[in-house]
Design a protein around this motif. Structure first.
Motif, short mmCIF file in Angstrom:
data_model
loop_
_atom_site.label_atom_id
_atom_site.label_comp_id
_atom_site.label_asym_id
_atom_site.label_seq_id
_atom_site.Cartn_x
_atom_site.Cartn_y
_atom_site.Cartn_z
N ALA A 127 0.84 -1.21 0.00
CA ALA A 127 0.00 0.00 0.00
C ALA A 127 0.87 1.26 0.00
O ALA A 127 0.59 2.22 -0.72
N LEU A 128 1.93 1.26 0.81
CA LEU A 128 2.83 2.42 0.85
C LEU A 128 3.51 2.63 -0.50
O LEU A 128 3.66 3.76 -0.97
N LEU A 129 3.92 1.55 -1.15
CA LEU A 129 4.61 1.67 -2.42
C LEU A 129 3.66 2.09 -3.54
O LEU A 129 4.01 2.94 -4.37
N MET A 130 2.47 1.51 -3.59
CA MET A 130 1.53 1.81 -4.67
C MET A 130 1.15 3.29 -4.69
O MET A 130 0.97 3.87 -5.75
N THR A 131 1.01 3.90 -3.52
CA THR A 131 0.60 5.30 -3.46
C THR A 131 1.76 6.26 -3.70
O THR A 131 1.61 7.24 -4.43
N THR A 132 2.91 5.98 -3.11
CA THR A 132 4.00 6.94 -3.17
C THR A 132 4.74 6.94 -4.50
O THR A 132 5.29 7.97 -4.91
N VAL A 133 4.79 5.81 -5.19
CA VAL A 133 5.48 5.75 -6.47
C VAL A 133 4.87 6.75 -7.45
O VAL A 133 5.57 7.56 -8.08
N LEU A 134 3.55 6.73 -7.60
CA LEU A 134 2.89 7.65 -8.52
C LEU A 134 3.01 9.10 -8.03
O LEU A 134 3.20 10.02 -8.83
N ALA A 135 2.90 9.30 -6.72
CA ALA A 135 3.00 10.66 -6.17
C ALA A 135 4.37 11.27 -6.43
O ALA A 135 4.48 12.43 -6.83
N VAL A 136 5.43 10.50 -6.23
CA VAL A 136 6.78 11.01 -6.47
C VAL A 136 6.99 11.28 -7.96
O VAL A 136 7.59 12.28 -8.36
#
Length: 493
Positions: A127-136
């Motif tokens: 969950a942390l990776l799925m959200t932050t990858v696109l945000a970054v």
């Protein structure tokens, strides 16, 4: 403390020009994302080995698969909000560490309980990776480059989805089942070092107060909703388990929406849903993943049960879909088409092409693989254009300081649409094919003639389900395109 104009200038200039190492950073982010996407599908091919070596019952297998998806889907919005508040780089590092640790525990597990717990821990990291990858990715690229960057992000999603069964099949041919989790470790370690060294920190400069109640309500509500969708096909849509969890989901999500509309520091600003661009992109996103996820689930069954392919062979024969998405997005062709056509037309046209691919598969699937190939290519071409445009529309409708929440919404849309597609189209197939499973029905068949009738009935049910999926995708394209067109006209006016 308010930043001085001199302190703000470099950040503004970086946003205009983009980060100097943005493409290398995108490669690192995609590497991290690939481990998560692979784990969504790789476990399916290991089910026979787990059943044999761990003595896993059917319910154990279901929880091994569902523990990951339930935790991940429930935490996507909370993870995105945490990334915005505490720092997206920090959440990337935490996500990779949790995912790697969970993979190690899962690979060395000697009981079903340990494996289920490890999968739940991997869901938190996912969950942390799925959200932050696109945000970054959105933060480090200029607005002009964002469509291509998001296209590459979407291509990696598709590549991981298609490669999961292939990687799992290869590993199981040479090693024991635990290796499908341990192969995550070197990838996660490499990505972790690269993130620490390369990825810049970014977060919401306003530093909103944490919305703890909103986090709890969104987690419980989304997890309950996904659990009800997952349980529906097996236990019946009117069963007590499904009705209770669905009721909990409705009540809790309604409470979440009410709470978010009342507080001054919401996790999700409910005013987003008054934005036609946002609602159009979200509506289309749900329907595109509904049709695609559900139809591919059915097509995989057709290839294995009707055409007689092994799991690895079936994975290879669905690969043209992912390869088309990868080719069009990595070359930038899809981004150029989307820019030239405009977002509303790109989404509408892309989803219409996808619907045509589903119709093609539905009408020729019984004739063997050759007729299916055209449908796979059309679905891949349509998804290559429509899916990144949809994600870009969602992210563009949300303020940059809320990019993590935007990534969480994007992931939630995909999880919800895919789960709903598998459940609804699977239930439709079951209603047309009156048997618990095709292998079970064939094992009880008396003679080749009866087996032929059973296969014909399954193919007929498959055709109907695929056509419903095609209709959902087409309607999604029309709705999303119309809403986005109206939003553009309103902005112009």
């Amino acid at each position: 403390m308010t930043a001085s104009p001199q302190e703000k200038a470099p950040a503004a200039e970086s946003q205009v020009q983009g980060h100097p190492q943005r493409w290398l950073i995108l490669g690192v982010l995609c590497l991290a994302l690939l481990t998560v996407i692979l784990d969504n599908t790789v476990l399916n091919v290991a089910i026979p080995s787990l059943t044999r070596e761990l003595g896993a019952a059917t319910s154990d297998i279901q929880w091994m698969i569902n523990a990951y998806s339930l935790v991940q889907s429930g935490l996507l919005l909370t993870a995105g909000s945490a990334a915005d508040r505490y720092g997206r780089k920090k959440m990337l590092v935490a996500g990779l560490a949790l995912f790697g640790t969970g993979s190690l525990v899962a690979g060395l597990a000697d009981s079903t309980g340990q494996l289920i717990a490890a999968r739940a821990g991997m869901g938190v990291g996912g969950a942390l990776l799925m959200t932050t990858v696109l945000a970054v990715a959105v933060q480090i690229f200029t607005p002009e480059e964002q469509p291509k960057a998001i296209g590459i992000w979407a291509a990696v999603n598709s590549l991981g989805f298609a490669a999961g069964p292939l990687v799992g099949g290869f590993v199981l041919d040479h090693f024991w089942w635990g290796a499908i989790f341990l192969i995550n470790l070197p990838v996660a370690a490499l990505a972790l070092v690269a993130v620490v060294a390369l990825v810049p920190e970014s977060k919401n400069p306003q530093g909103d107060r944490p919305d703890l109640l909103g986090a709890v309500l969104s987690t419980i509500g989304m997890a309950s909703l996904v659990f009800a969708i997952i349980s529906g096909p097996e236990h019946g849509w009117t069963s007590g388990r499904v009705l209770v969890t669905a009721s909990v989901a409705v009540v809790v999500l309604a409470a979440f929406a009410y709470w978010e509309s009342r507080i001054p520091y919401p996790m999700i600003d409910m005013h987003f849903f008054r934005n036609r661009q946002f609602t159009g992109a979200v509506s289309g996103g749900v329907l595109i993943t509904f049709g695609m996820g559900g139809s591919l689930f059915l097509l995989t069954q057709h290839m294995q049960f009707v055409l007689g392919y092994e799991p690895l062979e079936a994975g290879l024969r669905t690969a043209p879909l992912a390869l088309m998405i990868v080719a069009l997005n990595f070359t930038g062709v899809a981004a150029k088409w989307a820019t030239r056509l405009g977002t509303p037309v790109a989404i509408g046209l892309g989803m219409a092409v996808m619907a045509g691919g589903l119709v093609s598969i539905a009408t020729v699937a019984s004739g063997g693989y050759a007729g299916t190939l055209l449908g796979l290519v059309l679905i891949g071409a349509g998804a290559a254009v429509a899916s990144p445009a949809m994600s870009h529309a969602i992210m563009s409708a949300i303020p940059p300081e809320k990019a993590g929440v935007g990534g969480g919404i994007n992931g939630t849309v995909a999880e919800f649409g895919t789960g709903l597609g598998v459940a609804v189209l699977g239930a439709l197939l079951s209603s047309r094919f009156a048997a618990d499973s095709l292998p079970g029905a064939l094992s009880l068949a008396d003679g080749e003639a009866e087996k032929g009738r059973i296969l014909d009935a399954f193919s007929s049910g498959l055709e109907t389900s695929l056509l419903v999926g095609a209709l959902a995708v087409l309607l999604g394209g029309l709705v999303a395109g119309a809403l986005l067109r109206r939003a553009e006209r309103a902005d112009t006016a």
